[in-house]
Structure formats: structure tokens, C-alpha cells
Design an enzyme around this catalytic site. Structure first.
Site, PDB file in Angstrom:
ATOM      1  N   LYS A  55      34.452  42.806  26.142  1.00  0.00           N
ATOM      2  CA  LYS A  55      35.896  42.673  26.358  1.00  0.00           C
ATOM      3  C   LYS A  55      36.624  42.678  25.025  1.00  0.00           C
ATOM      4  CE  LYS A  55      35.339  40.329  30.785  1.00  0.00           C
ATOM      5  NZ  LYS A  55      35.222  39.080  31.536  1.00  0.00           N
ATOM      6  N   GLN A  99      35.936  32.855  30.537  1.00  0.00           N
ATOM      7  CA  GLN A  99      34.805  33.514  31.203  1.00  0.00           C
ATOM      8  C   GLN A  99      34.113  32.552  32.167  1.00  0.00           C
ATOM      9  OE1 GLN A  99      34.148  36.753  30.960  1.00  0.00           O
ATOM     10  NE2 GLN A  99      32.301  36.723  32.200  1.00  0.00           N
ATOM     11  N   ASP A 122      43.424  37.453  34.446  1.00  0.00           N
ATOM     12  CA  ASP A 122      42.356  37.488  35.442  1.00  0.00           C
ATOM     13  C   ASP A 122      42.925  37.469  36.868  1.00  0.00           C
ATOM     14  OD1 ASP A 122      39.618  37.612  34.827  1.00  0.00           O
ATOM     15  OD2 ASP A 122      39.627  35.586  33.977  1.00  0.00           O
TER      16      ASP A 122
HETATM   17  N1  GUN Z   1      32.808  36.293  35.409  1.00  0.00           N
HETATM   18  C1  GUN Z   1      32.443  37.353  36.156  1.00  0.00           C
HETATM   19  N2  GUN Z   1      33.512  38.139  36.422  1.00  0.00           N
HETATM   20  C2  GUN Z   1      34.570  37.557  35.814  1.00  0.00           C
HETATM   21  C3  GUN Z   1      35.949  37.906  35.709  1.00  0.00           C
HETATM   22  O1  GUN Z   1      36.431  38.904  36.260  1.00  0.00           O
HETATM   23  N3  GUN Z   1      36.705  37.033  34.990  1.00  0.00           N
HETATM   24  C4  GUN Z   1      36.213  35.918  34.417  1.00  0.00           C
HETATM   25  N4  GUN Z   1      37.055  35.141  33.754  1.00  0.00           N
HETATM   26  N5  GUN Z   1      34.942  35.569  34.498  1.00  0.00           N
HETATM   27  C5  GUN Z   1      34.135  36.393  35.180  1.00  0.00           C
END
Ligand code: GUN
Length: 298
Positions: A55, A99, A122
């Protein structure tokens, strides 16, 4: 023999990323504004470490200001909330992502709801969930994975899914529920299936659109699929395999690609399908958050 279109999420994500990069450069040039993304990771989960690194790299590639906060697995909830408060008040940061999953002692809901809805790239804040589920999609930050899936479905079937049956397998807050809301908004007839569903194969067989988001390798096979369906595989199942005496990590989706591609109209591969689109939608949401913060249209 495989007849289905292989939906190339990697190529589509690369195209969209180019557009986002160009718009980012324009935003900086015309308004002196650089989108900023803060990613917070707590603990050492190896898969999360990889996602977060990717990311950050992609954010830099798009020309964003990108910061990563790596916190110790034992960090207290108060310290996490303090960091989020700082990021909520930091003008250089337009998007905040914590995350998931979090270490057990932290409360996911308290933490995700402490992120300002305007920086919630998100789409996990109740304000954004409420906007999405009440049909105010244009005004919401939409969770990245379902948003990416929707773009791939639109490419195959158009934006109006009237008259089509969509079956979502999995009822998570990150994928299943927002995915169902987006499909409903596009006028599909939507069924959400989960571990308590009876005759899952039978329900899936009625679907023109199948979204598999359960975390069970190769669960959906060709015999479940209605001929001509569009199948989107959200599964990322990791396993260790021996290749030439070396242990390697292999990714497997929830969909048995080979058998499904003999029946379906189009299928996403794993890797190279949904995954790259998810990261791209995060960049899209961050650019959008930056534009909205300056009163520009999204
Ligand atoms: N863990 C797995 N997928 C995601 C996501 O789309 N966002 C976040 N913050 N954590 C994740």
C-alpha cells in the site's frame, strides 16, 4: 478446455493507477495539494506486513505523501487512539487506514470508529456504511475490495444489473456486506450466503454473478456455476509449497479456477484479480478524500 474470459485485475489496476497518478500531479500543480495516506500496522502478522508495504509503495508511486506507523503488538488501545487523533488533526494526511486484523487486546470497533469519517478511506466508519447502505453511494467512502469487484463486474455486464441474480458468499463487514449493498444499488437481486446456508451449491447455481469471499481454498467448483456467470474470487488463501526443495508461499483463491472457467463467462484469477484492484481503490479513495478536503468535487 477453458472458455471463460480471464478478468485481468492487474492490468485494470495499472490503468486506473495511471489515471490517479496523472490527477495527483494535476492537483499538486493547480492547487498545491498532495494527497496524504497514513497506514497504521500493529503487530507482526506477516501477511499484513506485505499488504501494508504494498500500500505504501503504491501510494508513493501515485505521487502521494505516504507514511507508515508500525506499532508494537503490545501497544495499548489508548496509544492507538492517540495516534489516530493526531492523524485526524494532521492537514497533510487525507486518508487513514488501520490494517486489520488487530491483536486480540484491541477493540476493532472502537478503533475503526475513531477515524474521522472524512479520512476513512477504508469505508469502515458507521457514517460511510450508513451512506452506502442507504443508497448514498456517491457521497460515501466505499470499502476498497467491493469497490474494485464492482468495477470488474461493470466491465463484464455494464453498470445496470437489473434482472440479474447475484450471490455473495461470505458476510464479512470488509467484503460481503458492502458488496451486497453495491450490487443492490446496481439493481441486482442479491443473496448473501454464509456458513449456515443450506445447499450452498444450489443457491450459487442460480447466480449470474458470484462473489466468493469465504477464505476456503478452491471451494467453488465448476459444477456449482450457472453457464455464463461472472465469477469474482476474493479469496487469498496462503499455503506453503515445496518448489525444487525450497518452501514457497502460494496463493489460492476460493474459486477452483480451472473447472469454473469451463462454465463461466468470466472469472478473476488469484493472484492478479481482485488483489491489485483493492489497493488501487485505496488510492482512489485517498485522492478523493484530498479533493473533498479542499472543497473540490470528487
Ligand atoms: N485487512 C484485510 N483487508 C483489509 C482492508 O481492506 N482494510 C484494512 N484496514 N485491513 C484489511
Amino acid at each position: 478446455m477453458s472458455n471463460a474470459i480471464r478478468i485481468d485485475g492487474k492490468a485494470k489496476a495499472a490503468e486506473l493507477s495511471e489515471e490517479i497518478t496523472a490527477e495527483t500531479a494535476e492537483l499538486l500543480e493547480q492547487h498545491g495539494l498532495q494527497p496524504g495516506l497514513a497506514v497504521v500496522i500493529i503487530g507482526e502478522d506477516p501477511a499484513s506486513q506485505v499488504y501494508v508495504r504494498n500500500k505504501g509503495k503504491r501510494a508513493e508511486g501515485c505521487g502521494f505523501y505516504s507514511v507508515q506507523h508500525s506499532l508494537d503488538a503490545g501497544t495499548s488501545q489508548d496509544d492507538v487512539l492517540k495516534l489516530i487523533d493526531e492523524l485526524n488533526n494532521d492537514d497533510k494526511i487525507h486518508g487513514i487506514l488501520v490494517q486489520l486484523p488487530l491483536p486480540d487486546h484491541l477493540d476493532e470497533q472502537t478503533i475503526t470508529q475513531s477515524i474521522s469519517p472524512a479520512k476513512d478511506v477504508d469505508g469502515f466508519h458507521f457514517i460511510n456504511i450508513g451512506k452506502l447502505t442507504s443508497g448514498n453511494t456517491a457521497d460515501a467512502f466505499v470499502p476498497c475490495t467491493p469497490a474494485g469487484c464492482m468495477l470488474m463486474i461493470e466491465d463484464q455486464l455494464g453498470a445496470d444489473l437489473s434482472g440479474l441474480n447475484a450471490v455473495v458468499i461470505g458476510r464479512s463487514n470488509i467484503v460481503g456486506k458492502p458488496m451486497a449493498a453495491l450490487l443492490l444499488q446496481a439493481h441486482a437481486t442479491v443473496t448473501i450466503c454464509h456458513s449456515r446456508t443450506r445447499d450452498l451449491a444450489g443457491v450459487v447455481h442460480e447466480a449470474d454473478i458470484v462473489i466468493a469471499a469465504v477464505g476456503r481454498p478452491n471451494m467453488v467448483t465448476g459444477s456449482w456455476i450457472k453457464p455464463g456467470a461472472v465469477v469474482i474470487d476474493v479469496g487469498i488463501n496462503r499455503s506453503e509449497v515445496e518448489v525444487d526443495g525450497e518452501t514457497k508461499s502460494k496463493l489460492t483463491g476460493d474459486v477452483d479456477y480451472d473447472s469454473v472457467s469451463e462454465v463461466a463467462k468470466a472469472v478473476t484469477p488469484v493472484p492478479g484479480g481482485v488483489g491489485p484492484m483493492t489497493i488501487t481503490m485505496l488510492m482512489f479513495n485517498t485522492l478523493r478524500a484530498a479533493r473533498l478536503s479542499a472543497g473540490l468535487d470528487s
